[in-house]
Design an enzyme around this catalytic site. Structure first.
Site, short mmCIF file in Angstrom:
data_model
loop_
_atom_site.label_atom_id
_atom_site.label_comp_id
_atom_site.label_asym_id
_atom_site.label_seq_id
_atom_site.Cartn_x
_atom_site.Cartn_y
_atom_site.Cartn_z
N LYS A 33 0.83 -1.21 0.00
CA LYS A 33 0.00 0.00 0.00
C LYS A 33 0.87 1.26 0.00
CE LYS A 33 -0.44 -0.06 5.01
NZ LYS A 33 -1.21 -0.56 6.15
N TYR A 249 16.69 30.25 3.85
CA TYR A 249 15.57 30.98 4.47
C TYR A 249 15.86 31.31 5.93
CZ TYR A 249 12.36 30.22 0.58
OH TYR A 249 11.75 30.22 -0.63
C1 LIG Z 1 -0.41 -1.55 6.85
C2 LIG Z 1 -1.00 -2.77 7.34
C3 LIG Z 1 -0.21 -3.92 7.59
C4 LIG Z 1 1.30 -3.90 7.52
O1 LIG Z 1 1.82 -3.44 8.73
P1 LIG Z 1 3.41 -3.38 9.00
O2 LIG Z 1 3.49 -2.93 10.40
O3 LIG Z 1 3.96 -2.37 8.05
O4 LIG Z 1 3.94 -4.74 8.76
C5 LIG Z 1 -0.85 -5.09 7.93
N1 LIG Z 1 -2.19 -5.15 8.06
C6 LIG Z 1 -2.98 -4.06 7.83
C7 LIG Z 1 -4.46 -4.20 8.00
C8 LIG Z 1 -2.41 -2.84 7.49
O5 LIG Z 1 -3.20 -1.79 7.29
#
Ligand SMILES: *Cc1c(COP(=O)(O)O)cnc(C)c1O
Length: 340
Positions: A33, A249
């Protein structure tokens, strides 16, 4: 041009440790994701599939469509379109209402709220949800939950895990009664996977560990993961700064002596969070970022054509008082990727 270099050897090293802990490559669902946590969705999908990973997890249908060819199963965590889905896609279901909206034959993973109280249906709605899935002619392919405290030293994790164990038993017996196949069970993210000694679920959803980090309390004897990403800036110009001159800046960097300084093509517009007087940072080679970071530029006491801005974001996470996830996920998806 600024670029992200992805280290294939480090990625495969992490995937070795992860598959070993999960007890098999087929038990690893790689979480892609948010542009593969800033690493590039397609680049990481391709490499993971080359390694032999068969399952992926994404946030949206759009992401799933882009990587469909690389995996056998793709779990979509947060889809709101309710369109007709490819047979490789599984849709996370978070409410009873959502079940009624999904088209016939959609594969669904029912999300259970086992104590985090963020998403998912509650235990009392379980039977109604499973019956709803059957009546709607959906395919019940998975049941899952998410932990609120897998990375902290507390008993919360065990409490939630035992809640989920109970729910699994209930689901098994409901499925038997309805004569439908038992779904796949999964609950572990990266920290939960490495926290248990005997991983025994159908698969784990592994995000951050793939990319080389783990936020888990160090008391848990963490695995030796290697960061996959390094971030490189290219020189725009070099100038001589005289003693007493100020840079950038607010003029917040004051030169105490004559020095040679170059400007590089990275800034907070690239998702490299702004550094200022309070947030000092030194690159892996020991160069200093001088003064404030602008939108598209920063100044460094170097003349190198290219400078590695980071190859491990833990120091940056500390400086910005956040977690490694945020530093990498914030990087602009348009940054060029190079695989070595
Ligand atoms: C993002 C997510 C994961 C992965 O989590 P990590 O801590 O990055 O391994 C797993 N399950 C869900 C439902 C998530 O949203």
């Amino acid at each position: 041009m600024a670029k992200i270099i992805l280290n294939r050897e480090n990625l495969f090293h992490n995937l070795n440790l992860i598959s070993k802990q999960a007890k098999g490559i087929e038990k690893v669902a790689i979480v892609l994701k948010d542009n593969a946590y800033g690493h590039g969705l397609l680049e990481i999908a391709k490499l993971a599939s080359e390694y032999g990973i068969k399952k992926a997890v994404v946030r949206t249908h759009e992401e799933a469509l882009k990587i469909n060819n690389f995996f056998e199963d793709v779990l979509i965590l947060a889809d709101v379109e309710n369109s007709t889905y490819s047979h490789t896609f599984h849709i996370a279901v978070n409410s009873l209402e959502q079940i009624k909206k999904l088209p016939i034959n959609t594969k669904v993973h029912l999300k259970i709220d086992s104590g985090m109280h963020r998403n998912g249906i509650n235990k009392k709605q379980l039977k109604e949800a499973i019956i709803g899935i059957c009546e709607q002619n959906l395919k019940f392919t998975g049941l899952f939950t998410h932990y609120r405290c897998a990375d902290e030293l507390s008993t919360d994790f065990y409490w939630q895990r035992s809640n989920f164990e109970q729910i699994k038993q209930e689901v098994k017996s409901t499925c038997e009664k309805l004569s439908i196949p038992t779904p796949k069970f999964h609950s572990a993210n990266s920290s939960a996977l490495f926290r248990v000694k005997d991983f025994d679920e159908d698969f784990a959803r592994v995000g951050i560990a793939t990319y080389g980090y783990l936020e888990t309390d160090t008391i848990f004897n963490n695995p030796k993961l290697k960061p996959v990403m390094s971030f490189w800036a290219q020189k725009i110009s070099t100038r001589e700064i005289k003693k007493g001159q100020r840079i950038g800046y607010g003029g917040s960097y004051f030169a105490k002596k004559d020095m040679t300084v170059s400007t590089y093509d990275v800034g907070y517009g690239d998702g490299f969070l702004r550094l200022n007087e309070k947030h000092k940072y030194i690159t892996p080679k020991g160069y200093k970022i001088l003064g404030r970071v602008s939108m598209d530029n920063l100044s460094i006491n170097s003349q190198d054509e290219e400078v590695c801005i980071f190859d491990d974001v833990r120091q940056l996470a500390k400086i910005h008082d956040t977690i490694t996830y945020e530093i990498i996920t914030t990087l602009n998806p348009n940054i060029k990727k190079e695989i070595i």
